[in-house]
Design a protein around this motif. Structure first.
Motif, PDB file in Angstrom:
ATOM      1  N   SER A 250       0.829  -1.208   0.000  1.00  0.00           N
ATOM      2  CA  SER A 250       0.000   0.000   0.000  1.00  0.00           C
ATOM      3  C   SER A 250       0.862   1.256   0.000  1.00  0.00           C
ATOM      4  O   SER A 250       0.495   2.278  -0.580  1.00  0.00           O
ATOM      5  N   PRO A 295      -8.831  -0.592   6.987  1.00  0.00           N
ATOM      6  CA  PRO A 295      -9.005   0.275   5.806  1.00  0.00           C
ATOM      7  C   PRO A 295      -8.265   1.602   5.932  1.00  0.00           C
ATOM      8  O   PRO A 295      -7.683   2.089   4.959  1.00  0.00           O
ATOM      9  N   ALA A 299      -5.420   2.759   3.453  1.00  0.00           N
ATOM     10  CA  ALA A 299      -5.705   3.960   2.660  1.00  0.00           C
ATOM     11  C   ALA A 299      -4.650   5.038   2.901  1.00  0.00           C
ATOM     12  O   ALA A 299      -4.161   5.667   1.945  1.00  0.00           O
TER      13      ALA A 299
END
Length: 388
Positions: A250, A295, A299
């Protein structure tokens, strides 16, 4: 020169693929070898320290011996590190493997990166800086994801990914053998081994902001490299190595995407917008870890990677615009040296905090670094010389 550029870029990516394979597997090594969380931080510190030593001692050698042979040395050391990783059976062997990774990555971020900059096509103009800053991120994300998939599906994750990296690095060596040298060989390479941090005078007005960006962003990169598996296990409640790889991806994957895209913006705007968003993302990661929100952590990791790509690539473009061909290798090595060096102290402190207080409190340190970097970037500085 396009084959040479491809060879240099492919080598840079391949070296960082090899170096990032252990990242999502560290929790497995910790359990199998009965290690402490602080030992994982120690492995990351060994990696950073050897990168720094290599940058100090080898940062200018390619100016004398040529980019090609030094780049081939880096690929060969990375290949050797994969062989050692396949045989890890103690903390000492793990540290030795990470040290070899550091040597290879130190050469990749100096000689190999400069080889790619020298041989990059003239247009688009941002390609050279994007390759130098984005190739490591692309390699890091690819390696972490490959190791995560291997672990998730039972494909001998402590062997198969490293065999794949050995194949990649063998191909890199073949491509480098076919590449064309970009600088003439000249005497004096032994003198170049003398530790020197080469900061061209023409770029010194730009260095405070560039180095602040480098230290803050690479420190968070070290956090993800050392603690992605621990974040997945202890903060997000899953033992999946694939989730650990996704946590790492990520950040690093987004960084690799943003590095070339940042070329759409003027370098100073890219630097400033990037560091503001990076500071916001770092604060969001702190909130996500304290709240246990998967999340939000992922994110904000993506946002941190995107903004790091913009900020660091913008900084590198500013510096490259103000330095000559002969100054590039030393300047690139110096910037990466200071950025990696700035990441060592936070990694050590975070390792100690993680052992006593947990990862969430440790993450506050990285948010603070990001905020300080943003303040430095927006402080009045001289305009960069040359084109922008």
């Amino acid at each position: 020169m396009h084959l040479t550029y491809i060879a240099a870029a492919f080598t840079s990516v391949s070296v960082f693929v090899a170096a990032s394979l252990p990242a999502p597997l560290l929790e497995r090594y910790r359990e199998r070898l009965s290690l402490e969380t602080s030992d994982l931080a120690l492995a990351t510190i060994a990696y950073f320290i050897t990168i720094m030593i290599t940058l100090v001692c080898f940062g200018r050698v390619s100016d004398y011996l040529g980019r090609k042979p030094v780049s081939m040395l880096g690929a060969a050391v990375a290949l050797l590190s994969c062989v050692v990783m396949i045989n890890v059976d103690s903390l000492g062997v793990l540290l030795a493997a990470r040290a070899l990774h550091g040597i290879a990555c130190g050469i990749a971020t100096s000689a190999v990166a400069t080889f790619a900059i020298d041989s990059a096509p003239p247009y688009p103009r941002w390609l050279a800086a994007a390759t130098a800053t984005g190739a490591p991120a692309l390699g890091n994300s690819t390696g972490a994801l490959a190791a995560g998939f291997a672990a998730e599906f039972g494909l001998a994750p402590e062997v198969v990914p490293f065999v794949g990296a050995i194949v990649l690095l063998t191909c890199a060596l073949v491509l480098l053998a076919l590449a064309r040298e970009s600088v003439p060989r000249r005497p004096g390479w032994l003198g170049a081994l003398r530790p020197v941090v080469a900061l061209p005078r023409s770029a010194r007005g730009l260095l405070p902001g560039a180095l602040a960006v480098g230290i803050a962003t690479w420190a968070l990169g070290g956090f993800y490299q050392a603690f992605s598996p621990t974040i997945a296990v202890h903060s997000l409640g899953t033992s999946s190595v694939l989730v650990a790889a996704v946590v790492f991806l990520s950040h690093q994957g987004a960084y690799g995407i943003a590095a070339p895209l940042s070329g759409l913006l003027p370098p100073r705007r890219s630097q400033r917008l990037g560091i503001v968003l990076f500071a916001a993302a770092a604060c969001g990661i702190v909130v996500g870890l304290f709240s246990g929100s998967t999340p939000l952590v992922i994110a904000c990791g993506i946002l941190a990677g995107l903004s790091q790509g913009a900020a660091f690539t913008g900084s590198m473009r500013l510096l490259l615009d103000s330095t000559s061909l002969e100054e590039r290798a030393g300047m690139v090595a110096a910037v990466n040296l200071i950025a990696y060096g700035g990441a060592i102290v936070p990694s050590f402190v975070a390792g100690q905090l993680a052992r006593t207080a947990g990862l969430a409190p440790a993450s506050i340190l990285y948010a603070a670094l990001a905020l300080v970097a943003a303040v430095i970037v927006f402080s009045p500085r001289p305009a960069p010389p040359g084109r922008s």
